[in-house]
Design a protein around this motif. Structure first.
Motif, PDB file in Angstrom:
ATOM      1  N   ARG A  45      26.576  29.508  25.722  1.00  0.00           N
ATOM      2  CA  ARG A  45      27.762  28.854  26.281  1.00  0.00           C
ATOM      3  C   ARG A  45      28.509  28.182  25.129  1.00  0.00           C
ATOM      4  N   ASP A  47      31.757  26.111  23.224  1.00  0.00           N
ATOM      5  CA  ASP A  47      32.381  24.814  23.560  1.00  0.00           C
ATOM      6  C   ASP A  47      33.579  24.972  24.493  1.00  0.00           C
ATOM      7  N   ASP A  48      34.221  26.155  24.468  1.00  0.00           N
ATOM      8  CA  ASP A  48      35.382  26.354  25.351  1.00  0.00           C
ATOM      9  C   ASP A  48      34.975  26.757  26.771  1.00  0.00           C
ATOM     10  N   GLY A  49      33.676  26.762  27.050  1.00  0.00           N
ATOM     11  CA  GLY A  49      33.193  27.057  28.402  1.00  0.00           C
ATOM     12  C   GLY A  49      32.884  28.533  28.618  1.00  0.00           C
ATOM     13  N   LYS A  50      33.324  29.398  27.693  1.00  0.00           N
ATOM     14  CA  LYS A  50      33.046  30.832  27.847  1.00  0.00           C
ATOM     15  C   LYS A  50      31.652  31.164  27.291  1.00  0.00           C
ATOM     16  N   THR A  51      31.084  32.262  27.770  1.00  0.00           N
ATOM     17  CA  THR A  51      29.781  32.689  27.244  1.00  0.00           C
ATOM     18  C   THR A  51      29.979  33.825  26.243  1.00  0.00           C
ATOM     19  N   GLU A 119      27.117  24.444  19.321  1.00  0.00           N
ATOM     20  CA  GLU A 119      27.009  25.900  19.541  1.00  0.00           C
ATOM     21  C   GLU A 119      25.848  26.466  18.726  1.00  0.00           C
ATOM     22  N   ARG A 122      22.613  25.631  20.476  1.00  0.00           N
ATOM     23  CA  ARG A 122      22.348  26.490  21.641  1.00  0.00           C
ATOM     24  C   ARG A 122      21.926  27.895  21.194  1.00  0.00           C
TER      25      ARG A 122
END
Ligand SMILES: NC(=O)C1=CN([C@@H]2O[C@H](COP(=O)(O)OP(=O)(O)OC[C@H]3O[C@@H](n4cnc5c(N)ncnc54)[C@H](O)[C@@H]3O)[C@@H](O)[C@H]2O)C=CC1
Ligand SMILES: O=C(O)CCC(=O)C(=O)O
Length: 413
Positions: A45, A47-51, A119, A122
């Protein structure tokens, strides 16, 4: 056409080494390839919410001697061929240093310079979740490599400990000191290279004080090496990073460059007066140290090199054709699998300390490192002289023989 495929080049040398040691086709077939290669897809995931889905690898060359061991690389050019070759190089390196390991290596196709701190966390945790079945303190022990560092090792260790539900410092090396890291690991690769420079210079009868040194790459390996050379009184006349190179005939101010480099080993962007990496390799010097990436010294530039000694801190910086050209010109080449072993040697010390729960002083680490590096150098140099083979082939012969013997005694071949 020159072969720049790092895997097939490595396979050529390992086959040559095994044949010279008297092994046949079955042993060659087994040791020419890693026994295992895992490819993983890691959803992260952003930081802009996209995967975003990243591809990663873990290659394990052979575990006849013991668990596999080797770093994890974060780089846009990571690929299956490179990871496989890197795992084989790790086996040879561990063999030369006589460590109780086989070789392993991992990588993720990504550009950490374009990712945020969270990021990266993660991604690091996702990678460990994806490979957790095949790694562990008695199976395969990762470590830092290009564009990975102690913070990334800390996240990976934490993730593995959560999955296994017990604290597992021995799962990974190159950790921060407070999490069970070893004194001396951060600068160990460079320390080992510096020891190899001492040995090679003694063979060539050149004094380190006042010697001209050129280093390609100013990251973990290159920058610490520049510092050690500077402290020892050598003149570091050239350094470089991915963008360009710096040259000063009177010697560069290494302390200043160390202070100003970023965490990815980039510093030349702060200067206007630069030269190219190609020009750097051709500087008149006593010692040239490639400490960046593969395939830098090739048939097209090997004849321009004016160094008396080349010590390979990077993995795979010189092609086989260039190795021959350099050797024929009487340049002493200390190959990667010997010269860059300092990192994995101190990683081994870190793992031993984790297993014992008892931690050593930096002086103890340094002195044990020196003993192992010098022993490795002497074995390779003596075999190179005795068998009249180049230093790379001699290094492979020394590095693969214990593994081949372990394979035979286990009855695998
Ligand atoms: N970190 C470690 O413990 C060990 C590293 N190595 C090897 O040493 C080499 C460098 O590794 P690290 O210093 O850890 O990486 P790093 O990521 O800390 O630094 C890499 C350096 O190389 C430069 N670079 C990248 N691409 C380049 C190019 N095309 N031309 C010129 N410079 C370039 C970067 O700008 C940076 O200065 C790699 O081959 C690695 O596998 C070997 C043994 C252990
Ligand atoms: O420290 C380690 O275990 C491995 C270091 C590494 O990746 C290397 O020597 O190329």
């Amino acid at each position: 056409m020159e072969n720049s495929n790092v895997l097939t080049s490595t396979q050529t040398v390992i086959e040559d080494a095994l044949r010279k040691l008297g092994y046949g086709d079955d042993m060659i077939a087994l040791l020419k390839e890693p026994m295992r290669l895992l490819t993983v897809r890691i959803p992260v995931r952003m930081d802009d919410g996209k995967t975003k889905v990243f591809v990663g690898y873990r290659a394990q060359h052979n575990d006849a001697v013991g668990p596999t061991k080797g770093g994890v690389r974060f780089h846009p050019d990571v690929n299956e061929i490179e990871v496989k070759a890197l795992s084989i190089w790790m086996s040879i390196k561990c063999g030369i240093a006589d460590l109780p390991y086989g070789g392993g290596k991992g990588g993720i196709i990504c550009d950490p310079r374009k990712m945020s701190f969270r990021e990266l966390e993660r991604l690091s945790r996702g990678y460990v979740r994806s490979i957790s079945q095949i790694v562990g303190p008695t199976k395969d022990i990762p470590a830092p490599d290009v564009m990975t560092n102690s913070q990334i090792m800390a996240w990976m260790m934490d993730e593995y400990s959560r999955i296994r539900e017990f604290d597992s410092p021995g799962f990974i090396t190159g950790k921060p000191l407070v999490l069970g890291g070893s004194l001396g690991r951060e600068s160990a690769t460079a320390r080992g290279v510096a020891i190899m420079i001492d040995e090679a210079m003694a063979k060539k009868g050149i004094a380190l004080k006042g010697a001209r040194v050129v280093i390609q790459g100013f990251g973990n390996a290159g920058s610490y090496l520049a510092k050690f050379m500077f402290e020892a009184g050598a003149k570091v006349v050239g350094i470089s990073d991915v963008h360009a190179a710096l040259y000063n005939d009177q010697g560069l101010d290494i302390e200043d460059l160390m202070d100003r480099r970023d965490s990815f080993g980039t510093v030349t962007n702060l200067f206007k007066d630069t030269i190219s990496n190609e020009e750097l390799l051709a500087i008149d010097c006593d010692v040239l140290v490639p400490a960046a990436i593969e395939n830098q010294i090739t048939a097209s530039n090997a004849n321009q090199i004016r160094a008396k000694i080349i010590v390979e801190a990077a993995n795979g910086p010189t092609t086989l054709e260039a190795t021959k050209m350099i050797t024929d010109r009487g340049i002493l080449l200390v190959p990667d699998v010997l010269a860059s072993a300092g990192g994995v040697i101190v990683s081994y010390f870190e793992w031993v300390q984790n297993n014992q729960g008892y931690y050593w002083s930096e002086a103890e680490v340094d002195s044990k490192l020196r003993d192992m590096m010098v022993r490795g150098f002497n074995s390779v140099y003596e075999l190179h002289k005795l068998k009249k083979v180049d230093m790379r082939l001699a290094a492979y012969m020394v590095g693969v023989r214990k593994m081949a013997e372990a394979v035979r005694l286990r009855g695998w071949v």
